[in-house]
Motif scaffolding. Structure first.
Motif, PDB file in Angstrom:
ATOM      1  N   SER A 702       0.842  -1.190   0.000  1.00 49.22           N
ATOM      2  CA  SER A 702       0.000   0.000   0.000  1.00 49.22           C
ATOM      3  C   SER A 702       0.876   1.238   0.000  1.00 49.22           C
ATOM      4  O   SER A 702       2.027   1.195   0.459  1.00 49.22           O
ATOM      5  N   TYR A 703       0.339   2.328  -0.518  1.00 51.39           N
ATOM      6  CA  TYR A 703       1.078   3.591  -0.498  1.00 51.39           C
ATOM      7  C   TYR A 703       0.119   4.755  -0.673  1.00 51.39           C
ATOM      8  O   TYR A 703      -0.984   4.605  -1.209  1.00 51.39           O
ATOM      9  N   LEU A 704       0.550   5.894  -0.175  1.00 51.64           N
ATOM     10  CA  LEU A 704      -0.097   7.178  -0.451  1.00 51.64           C
ATOM     11  C   LEU A 704       1.018   8.120  -0.870  1.00 51.64           C
ATOM     12  O   LEU A 704       1.843   8.520  -0.044  1.00 51.64           O
ATOM     13  N   LEU A 705       1.070   8.454  -2.142  1.00 50.06           N
ATOM     14  CA  LEU A 705       2.083   9.357  -2.669  1.00 50.06           C
ATOM     15  C   LEU A 705       1.412  10.671  -3.027  1.00 50.06           C
ATOM     16  O   LEU A 705       0.475  10.704  -3.835  1.00 50.06           O
ATOM     17  N   GLN A 799      -4.824   2.465   0.191  1.00 48.57           N
ATOM     18  CA  GLN A 799      -4.427   1.262  -0.528  1.00 48.57           C
ATOM     19  C   GLN A 799      -3.253   1.577  -1.447  1.00 48.57           C
ATOM     20  O   GLN A 799      -2.106   1.435  -1.064  1.00 48.57           O
ATOM     21  N   LYS A 800      -3.527   2.052  -2.628  1.00 49.97           N
ATOM     22  CA  LYS A 800      -2.466   2.457  -3.546  1.00 49.97           C
ATOM     23  C   LYS A 800      -2.941   3.745  -4.194  1.00 49.97           C
ATOM     24  O   LYS A 800      -3.533   3.738  -5.261  1.00 49.97           O
ATOM     25  N   ASP A 801      -2.684   4.853  -3.480  1.00 54.72           N
ATOM     26  CA  ASP A 801      -3.263   6.148  -3.832  1.00 54.72           C
ATOM     27  C   ASP A 801      -2.177   7.126  -4.264  1.00 54.72           C
ATOM     28  O   ASP A 801      -1.089   7.161  -3.679  1.00 54.72           O
ATOM     29  N   VAL A 802      -2.522   7.954  -5.250  1.00 56.44           N
ATOM     30  CA  VAL A 802      -1.678   9.078  -5.646  1.00 56.44           C
ATOM     31  C   VAL A 802      -2.542  10.329  -5.650  1.00 56.44           C
ATOM     32  O   VAL A 802      -3.665  10.315  -6.167  1.00 56.44           O
ATOM     33  N   ILE A 803      -2.023  11.402  -5.046  1.00 58.92           N
ATOM     34  CA  ILE A 803      -2.686  12.696  -5.058  1.00 58.92           C
ATOM     35  C   ILE A 803      -1.766  13.692  -5.745  1.00 58.92           C
ATOM     36  O   ILE A 803      -0.592  13.825  -5.375  1.00 58.92           O
ATOM     37  N   LEU A 804      -2.272  14.382  -6.752  1.00 56.28           N
ATOM     38  CA  LEU A 804      -1.536  15.430  -7.452  1.00 56.28           C
ATOM     39  C   LEU A 804      -2.264  16.742  -7.232  1.00 56.28           C
ATOM     40  O   LEU A 804      -3.461  16.838  -7.503  1.00 56.28           O
ATOM     41  N   SER A 805      -1.555  17.757  -6.745  1.00 55.38           N
ATOM     42  CA  SER A 805      -2.217  19.036  -6.470  1.00 55.38           C
ATOM     43  C   SER A 805      -1.288  20.193  -6.774  1.00 55.38           C
ATOM     44  O   SER A 805      -0.110  20.189  -6.387  1.00 55.38           O
ATOM     45  N   GLY A 806      -1.827  21.189  -7.476  1.00 55.61           N
ATOM     46  CA  GLY A 806      -1.097  22.432  -7.715  1.00 55.61           C
ATOM     47  C   GLY A 806       0.221  22.259  -8.433  1.00 55.61           C
ATOM     48  O   GLY A 806       1.151  23.022  -8.204  1.00 55.61           O
ATOM     49  N   CYS A 807       0.308  21.270  -9.306  1.00 56.77           N
ATOM     50  CA  CYS A 807       1.579  21.023  -9.991  1.00 56.77           C
ATOM     51  C   CYS A 807       1.334  20.836 -11.488  1.00 56.77           C
ATOM     52  O   CYS A 807       0.245  20.447 -11.909  1.00 56.77           O
ATOM     53  N   PRO A 808       2.349  21.085 -12.318  1.00 51.03           N
ATOM     54  CA  PRO A 808       2.212  20.878 -13.765  1.00 51.03           C
ATOM     55  C   PRO A 808       2.312  19.395 -14.096  1.00 51.03           C
ATOM     56  O   PRO A 808       3.289  18.735 -13.759  1.00 51.03           O
ATOM     57  N   CYS A 823      -5.976   4.380  -7.008  1.00 47.58           N
ATOM     58  CA  CYS A 823      -6.771   5.589  -6.763  1.00 47.58           C
ATOM     59  C   CYS A 823      -5.960   6.810  -7.171  1.00 47.58           C
ATOM     60  O   CYS A 823      -4.847   7.014  -6.679  1.00 47.58           O
ATOM     61  N   LEU A 824      -6.495   7.616  -8.068  1.00 49.58           N
ATOM     62  CA  LEU A 824      -5.834   8.845  -8.525  1.00 49.58           C
ATOM     63  C   LEU A 824      -6.746  10.017  -8.224  1.00 49.58           C
ATOM     64  O   LEU A 824      -7.905  10.050  -8.645  1.00 49.58           O
ATOM     65  N   ARG A 825      -6.200  11.018  -7.490  1.00 52.04           N
ATOM     66  CA  ARG A 825      -6.955  12.217  -7.174  1.00 52.04           C
ATOM     67  C   ARG A 825      -6.142  13.428  -7.619  1.00 52.04           C
ATOM     68  O   ARG A 825      -4.948  13.533  -7.324  1.00 52.04           O
ATOM     69  N   ILE A 826      -6.796  14.340  -8.333  1.00 49.73           N
ATOM     70  CA  ILE A 826      -6.111  15.507  -8.908  1.00 49.73           C
ATOM     71  C   ILE A 826      -6.833  16.767  -8.446  1.00 49.73           C
ATOM     72  O   ILE A 826      -8.059  16.877  -8.566  1.00 49.73           O
ATOM     73  N   PHE A 827      -6.050  17.727  -7.935  1.00 49.90           N
ATOM     74  CA  PHE A 827      -6.592  18.997  -7.452  1.00 49.90           C
ATOM     75  C   PHE A 827      -5.805  20.159  -8.059  1.00 49.90           C
ATOM     76  O   PHE A 827      -4.561  20.175  -8.031  1.00 49.90           O
ATOM     77  N   PHE A 849     -10.356   4.010  -8.802  1.00 56.17           N
ATOM     78  CA  PHE A 849     -11.006   5.237  -8.339  1.00 56.17           C
ATOM     79  C   PHE A 849     -10.280   6.438  -8.944  1.00 56.17           C
ATOM     80  O   PHE A 849      -9.052   6.478  -8.960  1.00 56.17           O
ATOM     81  N   CYS A 850     -11.057   7.397  -9.402  1.00 57.87           N
ATOM     82  CA  CYS A 850     -10.455   8.614  -9.964  1.00 57.87           C
ATOM     83  C   CYS A 850     -11.343   9.803  -9.617  1.00 57.87           C
ATOM     84  O   CYS A 850     -12.569   9.746  -9.782  1.00 57.87           O
ATOM     85  N   SER A 851     -10.719  10.879  -9.124  1.00 59.89           N
ATOM     86  CA  SER A 851     -11.469  12.112  -8.879  1.00 59.89           C
ATOM     87  C   SER A 851     -10.629  13.291  -9.355  1.00 59.89           C
ATOM     88  O   SER A 851      -9.408  13.304  -9.182  1.00 59.89           O
ATOM     89  N   ILE A 852     -11.286  14.264  -9.976  1.00 57.70           N
ATOM     90  CA  ILE A 852     -10.618  15.447 -10.511  1.00 57.70           C
ATOM     91  C   ILE A 852     -11.367  16.667  -9.998  1.00 57.70           C
ATOM     92  O   ILE A 852     -12.592  16.765 -10.157  1.00 57.70           O
ATOM     93  N   HIS A 853     -10.627  17.605  -9.385  1.00 59.13           N
ATOM     94  CA  HIS A 853     -11.255  18.751  -8.730  1.00 59.13           C
ATOM     95  C   HIS A 853     -10.547  20.053  -9.117  1.00 59.13           C
ATOM     96  O   HIS A 853      -9.312  20.131  -9.100  1.00 59.13           O
ATOM     97  N   ASP A 854     -11.329  21.069  -9.459  1.00 55.45           N
ATOM     98  CA  ASP A 854     -10.833  22.452  -9.591  1.00 55.45           C
ATOM     99  C   ASP A 854      -9.664  22.578 -10.570  1.00 55.45           C
ATOM    100  O   ASP A 854      -8.704  23.299 -10.312  1.00 55.45           O
ATOM    101  N   CYS A 855      -9.752  21.886 -11.699  1.00 60.51           N
ATOM    102  CA  CYS A 855      -8.728  22.019 -12.752  1.00 60.51           C
ATOM    103  C   CYS A 855      -9.343  22.841 -13.880  1.00 60.51           C
ATOM    104  O   CYS A 855     -10.191  22.347 -14.631  1.00 60.51           O
TER     105      CYS A 855
END
Length: 1071
Positions: A702-705, A799-808, A823-827, A849-855
């Motif tokens: 498992s990871y949260l990156l 579980q195996k999550d990646v969060i990308l926020s405020g980056c190119p 799981c991929l989440r983008i902010f 799982f995929c969620s995209i917010h405020d892009c």
């Protein structure tokens, strides 16, 4: 001249007559005018001061939330005072934000008014800060389980005892009943059956049926609190106010109409001191005890009902119930079976445990050998309770493996009747070396195998999927096996002082003092316990300091657990515990100082989660054997450069991902090749990519990156599947678990917007799990109105999550994603036009799982126009959540169209063929949601939520869209089928005209919830439900509700099925 002067003087007097009143008015207005000018002139200064006070308030809030997270666990709930303050802080923050917005557009004429309001808000903030300086406990003990039926064990025999107790309860002559018998005879089981029977019947006579587990040490405060919770008493006086607490209970219980069951009483006690009135025929109440001691109950004047051992026939039936009736098919076993059952002497617990140890064995030689062993055990002691232990020890000995036996004995270190977390228990077993050495996944699997074995052999009780419990007789047996001189277990006894020097024997191996009220150690106490291996001091919340000399002679200490204590620093003598394997300081939220760990080279586990450390302990780099490191500490400022590669054995590493200062070097993290579980945040894309590349193909458990610059915003809440739904999961704890509050709470939560499902969980059913996309604060507020205290518990894992926020992350700034990403989440990533711009996105074939917010710039979720492959990463996707994507105008782009064309040479990919949950909100440029060609992929859709999309006109493409596909092989049908769709919600869609074209309908065989909220231009509902065809059997259908606003829309809307409104009327909720 004189005349002129006279005229001038007269004019002056006239002017003075006019000016005088004006001056008087100005004098009256002087102070307000000055204040007005002051507010006008100092606006900027006050806005700056408001910002400073805001920082102070939210720093205090974060500190308190951190403490709450550290303290809140099984058996605890948030105190009402703290909960109220947190809600107050939320409201104050809203007011502060409103001030900031007003300040951006303030005019010259409104400055003074705003300045005055800012000054008022500053004063409000300061008062809120003062109220937040709590001196008492932030969390309190969990309430009772009044009104909640038990999950019952099989009850063999005991019919006469049940009937006798029931007659006493229903009659008027006997008010106090004592159910007595030896340990394991079935007293508690009998009373659980009666308790459930009382809940189902006789509610008019006994509105309150209260169960309290007392155990060996009667805790007056706990018993009183459980009774108070059951009776809906909002608050009791403080424990120090003994007479006042008793008086409150006495008054409430004096109203009568209750049955109070006190289970497992060992000592005589005073009803008056507890606040329990004597049950009489006048007040119509009953008091029942279960106890091993007839003498204790007789001395208090109770009517004794003795539970007798089972008859031979009853014993055999109970044995076969647990071992399986298949043994009767082996002829040679029948005689042996009878002898083995006889050796149990009708004791139900012994029968059940013995049956568990023999389950699955059909070799008659093994049964004969078991009978011989059992007889040898029984001959050793006669005439005492130890005889019971000898019978039970037979099953312990048959475990055969010292590793499994040690795991079983470890459970006795917990308090009596305690619900034990499986994960926590396995962690202890790993720390103690019972499970050997290997990967954490292998060790955990081995731990679960052992737990399953102990459950199957009835040596542990399964509470639920995550917890187990040890019967108090089996716990006594375990301590009997260890001869008590080697285990000192005084867990959960309410101790205020440490055991005396004489009790710290030299041959002690394990000491458990967990869950007490010990506040200090004698300054000169230095136990001479050289072979002591385990010391559990956790959950002594008043413990603030440990003397330097205390650990001086504990040279063999391997496990030291000080979790959830109030210590501010560890003594330097800890630095000399060179054999220490595990140092657990989880939830020591005041802990700021940990001495040098340089000498602790044997240390394999260091847990500093929810502590207040600002820097890592000195000597951390020397812990070359460390496999577990938890640094989830909000105050931690930095990781020393080059420290991670020195900890090359790490399998578990967790860092605080919301830190605004902690930096991780991607190259250093990549060198930790044994990591199985990792949570961390990278601030530079280069570091993130380096680490992500390093784990490709390595199958982390498992990871949260997180890839986010320090100022970026994101939400790290886990997206997860809950049963068949996909959503956030919230866990809430009741402050009252009485029958009325529980029923009301479930109904209230079920009607909150965004709630998917509600279920009670936990060992004592004290938790409520809420599935949905919603704000937990709203639940807290609504439940507080009916006297139910609730707190949001964050799920502790990813579980195996990646969060990308405020980056190119677009084509020019490629981000590397792990191939096993789930799981991929983008902010707030504004340079990406679609997920297809991410080059590594095509390789994420396990995405669920995929969620995209405020892009702001995203135009489509997928762009297949340049992709030669018909396969997409979304083919296994189960949840898609799109929020506030201002430029989004299509889901999938192929060339200039937004659908996937079909050709004979290229099979149509099922882009969303596994999608179960789809939510889209705040996407103002979307006019059509699903292209016609995509709809037939949505056969697994269970939940569809569309909200706040101002331009949305159609959910499914209209006939004009279909015309574009004529001649291209497009499949045409009159019906869209959504066989699994359970929830369909439309919210605030002002331009929505149709769900699908006028000549089509949507068949939804599983639909349970419909919501249409502020969709004024939607004139027709094409939904077709099984209800419409089978109206005579409405009760058998799963439909739950249809919620409509405004009610005028319901009157005007047309349904394809003529009688739809009449059929749906029983489930209709307007407003």
């Amino acid at each position: 001249m004189l005349v002129v002067n006279a005229i001038i003087l007269q004019e002056i007097y006239s002017i003075m007559e006019l000016v005088g009143p004006i001056i008087d008015v100005l004098k009256c207005l002087g102070d307000p005018t000055c204040r007005y000018i002051d507010h006008h002139r100092k606006l900027e200064k006050r806005m700056k001061e408001l910002g400073e006070r805001e920082d102070d308030l939210n720093t205090l809030r974060r500190d308190i939330e951190l403490k709450i997270k550290a303290e809140l666990r099984w058996g605890k709930i948030l105190s009402g005072e703290v909960e109220k303050w947190l809600l107050e802080v939320q409201e104050v923050n809203k007011k502060i934000q409103a001030m900031y917005q007003r300040a951006q557009n303030v005019s010259c004429f409104s400055r003074a008014c705003l300045g005055k309001r800012v000054a008022e808000i500053i004063e409000l903030v300061q008062k809120t800060i003062e109220r937040g300086k709590f001196t008492g406990a932030l969390v309190i003990d969990n309430p009772s389980t009044a009104g909640v039926a038990f999950q019952l064990e099989h009850l063999e025999g005991e019919n006469s005892v049940k009937e006798q107790i029931w007659n006493y309860l229903m009659g008027d002559e006997i008010g106090m009943i004592a159910v007595c018998g030896m340990g394991g005879i079935g007293k508690t089981t009998v009373m659980k059956h009666i308790y459930n029977q009382l809940l189902k019947k006789n509610k008019d006579r006994f509105p309150n049926v209260i169960w309290v587990t007392v155990s060996k040490e009667l805790d007056t405060t706990k018993v009183q609190q459980v009774i108070a919770n059951a009776l809906n008493i909002a608050s009791l006086p403080e424990p120090e106010q003994e007479r006042e607490r008793a008086a409150v209970l006495m008054e409430e219980l004096g109203k009568g109409g209750y049955v109070l069951i006190l289970d497992d009483v060992w000592k005589k006690f005073s009803l008056l001191e507890l606040g329990i009135p004597q049950p009489t025929s006048t007040n119509g109440s009953k008091l029942v005890l279960t106890s091993r001691s007839i003498d204790v109950c007789t001395s208090m004047g109770y009517k004794i009902v003795k539970v007798q051992p089972l008859s031979n026939e009853e014993s055999m039936n109970l044995f076969l119930e647990h071992v399986g009736r298949g043994v009767l098919e082996v002829p040679s076993l029948k005689e042996i079976l009878g002898h083995i059952v006889q050796e149990c002497d009708g004791l139900p617990l012994a029968i059940v445990v013995l049956a568990g140890s023999m389950k699955g064995i059909d070799d008659d030689r093994e049964w004969r050998h078991a009978l011989t062993e059992l007889r040898q055990h029984k001959r050793t002691v006669k005439g005492t309770e130890e005889e019971i232990y000898k019978r039970l020890k037979f099953s312990y000995d048959r475990l055969g493996n010292s590793q499994i036996q040690n795991c079983f004995l470890y459970c006795s270190l917990y308090p009596e009747d305690f619900v034990i977390s499986r994960a926590e228990l396995i962690e202890y077993w790993i720390d103690d070396g019972f499970l050997g050495i290997g990967s954490r996944q292998d060790l955990y699997d081995g731990g679960h195998v052992i737990l399953n074995m102990l459950e199957n052999k009835c040596l542990l009780e399964k509470v639920d999927d995550g917890n187990v419990k040890m019967h108090d007789v089996l716990r006594d047996m375990a301590l009997y096996i260890k001869d008590r001189s080697r285990f000192m277990v005084k867990a959960g006894l309410g101790l205020r002082e440490l055991p005396s020097k004489q009790e710290w024997a030299a041959d002690l191996e394990k000491v458990s003092l967990m869950r007490n009220d010990i506040s200090e150690f004698p300054p000169d106490l230095s136990p001479n316990c050289k072979i002591l291996s385990t010391l559990l001091l956790r959950e002594n919340k008043n413990l603030q300091r440990i003397p330097e000399v205390f650990f001086q002679h504990m040279h063999g200490l391997c496990i030291l657990d000080l979790s959830y204590t109030n210590i501010e620093q560890l003594p330097d003598s800890v630095s000399n515990l060179e054999k220490l394997n595990a140092l657990v300081l989880f939830g020591c939220y005041k802990l700021r100082y940990v001495p040098s760990l340089e000498k602790l080279k044997a240390l394999r586990k260091l847990d500093l989660c929810y502590t207040a450390i600002e820097k890592v302990p000195d000597g951390l780099e020397m812990l070359v054997n460390l496999t577990y490191l938890n640094l989830y500490a909000e105050c931690l400022k930095e990781l020393p450069i080059a420290i991670l590669p020195k900890l090359s054995c790490l399998q578990y590493l967790v860092l605080y991902v919301e830190s605004s200062t902690l930096k991780i070097n991607g190259s250093e993290a990549a060198r930790l090749t044994k990591l199985e579980m990792f949570e961390g945040r990278f601030n530079e894309l280069m570091d993130f990519n380096r680490y992500s590349k390093s784990i490709q193909g390595q199958r982390r458990t498992s990871y949260l990156l997180v890839m986010a610059p320090f100022k970026a915003k994101f939400d790290a809440t886990t997206l997860e599947v809950e049963r068949s739904s996909l959503t956030y999961v919230f866990r809430l704890v009741f402050s009252h678990v009485c029958r009325v509050c529980r029923s009301k709470a479930l109904k209230i939560v079920a009607t909150i917007r965004g709630t998917e499902s509600v279920a009670l969980e936990g060992a004592d059913k004290e938790l409520i799990r809420v599935v949905g996309v919603l704000d937990p604060i709203e639940i807290v507020k609504k439940l507080a109105k009916i006297g139910v205290k609730a707190v949001h518990l964050q799920l502790p894992y990813h579980q195996k999550d990646v969060i990308l926020s405020g980056c190119p992350i677009g084509r020019e700034d490629s981000v590397v994603l792990p191939s096993d990403l789930r799981c991929l989440r983008i902010f707030e990533c504004h340079n990406v036009r679609s997920l297809s711009d991410i080059s590594f996105f095509q390789q994420t074939n396990e995405l669920r799982f995929c969620s995209i917010h405020d892009c702001r710039r995203i135009e489509s979720v997928l762009d297949l126009s340049s992709s030669p492959s018909p396969c997409t990463p979304f083919q296994n996707l189960e949840l898609l959540w799109l929020e506030n994507l201002d430029n989004l105008h299509m889901l999938v782009k192929v060339g200039e169209a937004c659908v996937v064309p079909i050709s004979s040479s290229l099979p149509r990919p099922g882009i969303f063929s596994h999608l179960k949950s789809f939510q889209i909100e705040g996407c103002s440029n979307m006019k059509q949601l699903f292209p016609f060609e995509l709809v037939h992929d949505l056969q697994n859709m269970e939940k569809l939520v569309i909200g706040n999309c101002r331009q949305m006109e159609e959910i499914i493409a209209s006939e004009e869209e279909e015309e574009n596909h004529k001649g291209k092989g497009t499949y045409s049908a009159t019906t869209f089928t959504f066989p699994k769709l359970r929830k369909f919600k439309l919210k605030k869609l002002p331009k929505l005209k149709s769900i699908c074209s006028s000549n089509r309908k949507m068949t939804c065989d599983s639909l349970q919830v419909i919501k249409v909220w502020k969709c004024p231009n939607l004139k027709k509902m094409p939904l077709y439900l099984p209800l419409f065809q089978d109206t005579d059997q409405q009760s058998s259908h799963p439909f739950k509700r249809i919620r409509i606003y405004p009610k005028e829309w319901w009157k005007s809307v047309e349904w394809d099925y003529p009688s739809a409104k009449n059929v749906l009327q029983p489930w209709l909720v307007l407003g």
